[in-house]
Design an enzyme around this catalytic site. Structure first.
Site, PDB file in Angstrom:
ATOM      1  N   GLY A  20       0.725  -4.618  -5.257  1.00  0.00           N
ATOM      2  CA  GLY A  20       0.727  -5.892  -4.528  1.00  0.00           C
ATOM      3  C   GLY A  20      -0.425  -6.785  -4.970  1.00  0.00           C
ATOM      4  O   GLY A  20      -0.269  -7.996  -5.159  1.00  0.00           O
ATOM      5  N   ARG A  24      -5.560  -5.269  -8.635  1.00  0.00           N
ATOM      6  CA  ARG A  24      -5.151  -3.883  -8.882  1.00  0.00           C
ATOM      7  C   ARG A  24      -4.399  -3.786 -10.221  1.00  0.00           C
ATOM      8  O   ARG A  24      -4.527  -2.815 -10.965  1.00  0.00           O
ATOM      9  CB  ARG A  24      -4.220  -3.411  -7.773  1.00  0.00           C
ATOM     10  CG  ARG A  24      -4.770  -2.364  -6.812  1.00  0.00           C
ATOM     11  CD  ARG A  24      -5.282  -1.188  -7.541  1.00  0.00           C
ATOM     12  NE  ARG A  24      -6.539  -0.699  -6.969  1.00  0.00           N
ATOM     13  CZ  ARG A  24      -6.635   0.177  -5.996  1.00  0.00           C
ATOM     14  NH1 ARG A  24      -5.582   0.690  -5.439  1.00  0.00           N
ATOM     15  NH2 ARG A  24      -7.817   0.576  -5.563  1.00  0.00           N
ATOM     16  N   ARG A  43      -0.812 -18.842 -10.753  1.00  0.00           N
ATOM     17  CA  ARG A  43      -1.213 -18.576  -9.355  1.00  0.00           C
ATOM     18  C   ARG A  43      -2.117 -17.359  -9.212  1.00  0.00           C
ATOM     19  O   ARG A  43      -2.183 -16.733  -8.145  1.00  0.00           O
ATOM     20  CB  ARG A  43       0.017 -18.375  -8.455  1.00  0.00           C
ATOM     21  CG  ARG A  43       0.766 -19.658  -8.210  1.00  0.00           C
ATOM     22  CD  ARG A  43       2.014 -19.424  -7.415  1.00  0.00           C
ATOM     23  NE  ARG A  43       2.690 -20.707  -7.240  1.00  0.00           N
ATOM     24  CZ  ARG A  43       2.795 -21.336  -6.070  1.00  0.00           C
ATOM     25  NH1 ARG A  43       2.307 -20.815  -4.978  1.00  0.00           N
ATOM     26  NH2 ARG A  43       3.397 -22.491  -5.997  1.00  0.00           N
ATOM     27  N   ARG A  87       7.126   0.196  -7.811  1.00  0.00           N
ATOM     28  CA  ARG A  87       6.058  -0.313  -6.942  1.00  0.00           C
ATOM     29  C   ARG A  87       5.026   0.776  -6.742  1.00  0.00           C
ATOM     30  O   ARG A  87       5.373   1.930  -6.439  1.00  0.00           O
ATOM     31  CB  ARG A  87       6.662  -0.769  -5.612  1.00  0.00           C
ATOM     32  CG  ARG A  87       5.644  -1.021  -4.527  1.00  0.00           C
ATOM     33  CD  ARG A  87       6.176  -1.886  -3.401  1.00  0.00           C
ATOM     34  NE  ARG A  87       5.467  -1.646  -2.163  1.00  0.00           N
ATOM     35  CZ  ARG A  87       4.203  -1.983  -1.905  1.00  0.00           C
ATOM     36  NH1 ARG A  87       3.471  -2.590  -2.835  1.00  0.00           N
ATOM     37  NH2 ARG A  87       3.638  -1.714  -0.743  1.00  0.00           N
ATOM     38  N   SER A  90       0.485   0.702  -1.000  1.00  0.00           N
ATOM     39  CA  SER A  90      -0.008   1.485   0.140  1.00  0.00           C
ATOM     40  C   SER A  90       0.923   1.277   1.331  1.00  0.00           C
ATOM     41  O   SER A  90       1.755   0.363   1.342  1.00  0.00           O
ATOM     42  CB  SER A  90      -1.436   1.075   0.487  1.00  0.00           C
ATOM     43  OG  SER A  90      -1.432  -0.279   0.890  1.00  0.00           O
ATOM     44  N   ASP A 204      -3.341   4.139   6.092  1.00  0.00           N
ATOM     45  CA  ASP A 204      -3.701   4.109   7.517  1.00  0.00           C
ATOM     46  C   ASP A 204      -2.574   4.727   8.336  1.00  0.00           C
ATOM     47  O   ASP A 204      -1.466   4.912   7.844  1.00  0.00           O
ATOM     48  CB  ASP A 204      -3.982   2.663   7.971  1.00  0.00           C
ATOM     49  CG  ASP A 204      -2.833   1.725   7.661  1.00  0.00           C
ATOM     50  OD1 ASP A 204      -2.618   1.411   6.473  1.00  0.00           O
ATOM     51  OD2 ASP A 204      -2.112   1.349   8.591  1.00  0.00           O
ATOM     52  N   ARG A 217      -9.348   6.387  -0.913  1.00  0.00           N
ATOM     53  CA  ARG A 217      -8.203   5.642  -1.457  1.00  0.00           C
ATOM     54  C   ARG A 217      -8.138   5.798  -2.969  1.00  0.00           C
ATOM     55  O   ARG A 217      -7.078   5.889  -3.558  1.00  0.00           O
ATOM     56  CB  ARG A 217      -8.299   4.164  -1.077  1.00  0.00           C
ATOM     57  CG  ARG A 217      -7.794   3.894   0.323  1.00  0.00           C
ATOM     58  CD  ARG A 217      -7.413   2.449   0.508  1.00  0.00           C
ATOM     59  NE  ARG A 217      -8.560   1.557   0.495  1.00  0.00           N
ATOM     60  CZ  ARG A 217      -9.304   1.282   1.555  1.00  0.00           C
ATOM     61  NH1 ARG A 217      -9.026   1.822   2.713  1.00  0.00           N
ATOM     62  NH2 ARG A 217     -10.337   0.465   1.456  1.00  0.00           N
TER      63      ARG A 217
HETATM   64  N1  ADE Z   1       0.466  -1.400   4.129  1.00  0.00           N
HETATM   65  C1  ADE Z   1      -0.566  -0.564   4.358  1.00  0.00           C
HETATM   66  N2  ADE Z   1      -0.737  -0.370   5.667  1.00  0.00           N
HETATM   67  C2  ADE Z   1       0.221  -1.123   6.278  1.00  0.00           C
HETATM   68  C3  ADE Z   1       0.561  -1.348   7.600  1.00  0.00           C
HETATM   69  N3  ADE Z   1      -0.141  -0.774   8.572  1.00  0.00           N
HETATM   70  N4  ADE Z   1       1.577  -2.183   7.880  1.00  0.00           N
HETATM   71  C4  ADE Z   1       2.266  -2.765   6.891  1.00  0.00           C
HETATM   72  N5  ADE Z   1       1.993  -2.596   5.611  1.00  0.00           N
HETATM   73  C5  ADE Z   1       0.988  -1.776   5.309  1.00  0.00           C
END
Ligand code: ADE
Length: 231
Positions: A20, A24, A43, A87, A90, A204, A217
């Site tokens: 994304g 990165r 962009r 892709r 995370s 997370d 990470r």
């Molecule tokens: N990518 C990483 N953590 C996320 C989350 N909590 N919600 C949506 N996309 C995420």
């Protein structure tokens, strides 16, 4: 050239890794690839091509969310004839068995985005990973001794919508985690007869509120890249 990617013909490989974050993409190119060129700066959505163990491979930032990734993936498929789009991102766990730092291979990507409802006249299309890519990612992970979960994820339109009534039905139906892009990747690959897969590190947990440190990470990121680069 396409509207958002200013690469010349043949500057983009058939296989493209899709983080994304454009920085990165830069990091992946500089860390893992040789003979790197930067083919896109439009962009600030950086795109690079180089070689990995002699194989030509590109890495293109997509931005966050379904509208943003849709632009880049559409142009890669439609203008640059890319064939394998992976892709590397995370996600946040919404499932007890999925812990932070784990890795998910998303066999399916459900969504609350309305884009597919528009395409399919309000009926539900099931966006799925390419089986060959999924199977080979799974075998590679096993060979490398990297533990992975395989299953359905939710590509959500709202990062900050973390109320329980929002995610609970998805948890109840076995969905592993939330992210914001994979369903668009899978849908566009289906339309263009290309192969798509999302490999995700769990950054997370929506269930516990836990999140990973940047060093942690890094380690799971390396494992994810080891899988992605073999595909
Ligand atoms: N990518 C990483 N953590 C996320 C989350 N909590 N919600 C949506 N996309 C995420």
């Amino acid at each position: 050239m396409s509207i958002h990617i200013n690469a010349k013909e043949n500057q983009i490989a058939e296989t493209v890794l899709l983080p994304g974050d454009p920085l990165r993409a830069k990091y992946i190119a500089e860390t893992y690839l040789e003979d790197v060129i930067c083919y896109n700066t439009v962009r600030g959505m950086l795109g690079y091509t180089g070689t990995y163990k002699g194989k030509k491979i590109s890495v293109q930032g997509t931005g966050m969310g379904i509208p943003s990734i849709s632009i880049y993936v559409f142009e890669l498929l439609n203008s640059y004839n890319c064939k394998k789009l992976i892709r590397v991102g995370s996600c946040g766990s919404i499932n007890k068995k999925v812990k932070v730092r784990d890795i998910i291979l998303a066999s399916g990507a459900s969504t609350n985005s309305s884009i597919n409802n528009l395409i399919f006249n309000n009926c539900n299309f099931a966006p799925i990973a390419d089986f060959e890519l999924l199977s080979s990612a799974y075998s590679t992970a096993k060979e490398l001794g990297i533990n992975v979960h395989v299953g359905n994820i939710l590509s959500t339109d709202a990062f900050y919508n973390t109320r329980e009534e929002f995610w609970k039905p998805w948890t109840d139906y076995g969905v592993l985690a939330l992210e914001m892009e994979a369903s668009a990747l899978y849908t566009l690959c289906a339309r263009h007869n290309a192969k798509g897969l999302a490999i995700l590190t769990v950054s997370d947990s929506i269930l516990t509120g836990e999140s990973t440190s940047s060093e942690e990470r890094e380690k799971t990121f390396t494992d994810m890249m080891e899988i992605a680069l073999q595909l």
